[in-house]
Design a protein around this motif. Structure first.
Motif, PDB file in Angstrom:
ATOM      1  N   CYS A  94      -7.995  -0.080  -3.211  1.00 26.72           N
ATOM      2  CA  CYS A  94      -8.658   0.653  -2.117  1.00 26.72           C
ATOM      3  C   CYS A  94      -7.873   0.560  -0.818  1.00 26.72           C
ATOM      4  N   LEU A  95      -7.171  -0.543  -0.625  1.00 23.86           N
ATOM      5  CA  LEU A  95      -6.363  -0.732   0.583  1.00 23.86           C
ATOM      6  C   LEU A  95      -4.949  -0.167   0.428  1.00 23.86           C
ATOM      7  N   ASP A  96      -4.684   0.445  -0.725  1.00 20.42           N
ATOM      8  CA  ASP A  96      -3.361   0.981  -1.050  1.00 20.42           C
ATOM      9  C   ASP A  96      -2.300  -0.119  -1.030  1.00 20.42           C
ATOM     10  N   LYS A  97      -2.674  -1.294  -1.519  1.00 17.08           N
ATOM     11  CA  LYS A  97      -1.765  -2.435  -1.578  1.00 17.08           C
ATOM     12  C   LYS A  97      -1.618  -2.957  -3.003  1.00 17.08           C
ATOM     13  N   LEU A  98      -1.903  -2.120  -3.980  1.00 13.93           N
ATOM     14  CA  LEU A  98      -1.744  -2.474  -5.382  1.00 13.93           C
ATOM     15  C   LEU A  98      -0.788  -1.461  -6.023  1.00 13.93           C
TER      16      LEU A  98
END
Length: 131
Positions: A94-98
């Motif tokens: 969701c945080l665009d950190k995966l």
């Protein structure tokens, strides 16, 4: 005390993991640490997480009585850690950190780092209604 694993337990684990993962998942330090921390340290983080979750489950959930329930004990730890990893991955996504497709190793490393405190929150919340 019924220690059979059900959807209520899964929900409690997910909520506890989410509560502990959320503030850490927003941390630039956690994102960067995933890139530069040696693999052996990540393995040690996983082992440390599992040891503390097992220790807490042994004394809190199972109250030291696992002689005839080793299967349930181990399964509960594995499920709790697995749910925690999924919750952490969802938060990071969701945080665009995966970056699963671009950098899957970094994605896994980030999940492992954030899962350490999140797994403890997960098992603690799971144990709240067991007493």
């Amino acid at each position: 005390m019924n220690l059979f694993f059900n959807t209520e337990d899964a929900s409690q684990i997910a909520i506890g993991a989410f509560a502990m993962a959320l503030p850490i998942a927003f941390s630039q330090e956690a994102w960067d640490m995933a890139v530069r921390l040696p693999t052996i340290n990540l393995i040690l983080l996983v082992l440390l997480s599992l040891v503390f979750v097992a220790h807490y489950a042994y004394f809190s959930l199972f109250q030291g009585a696992v002689e005839y329930r080793w299967g349930s004990f181990v399964l509960r730890i594995v499920i709790a850690y697995g749910i925690t990893l999924v919750v952490v991955a969802c938060v990071l996504f969701c945080l665009d950190k995966l970056p699963l497709l671009e950098e899957p190793v970094v994605a896994l490393r980030r999940a492992v780092i954030i899962a350490m405190p999140a797994s403890l929150g997960a098992i603690i919340v799971d144990s709240l209604d067991k007493e």
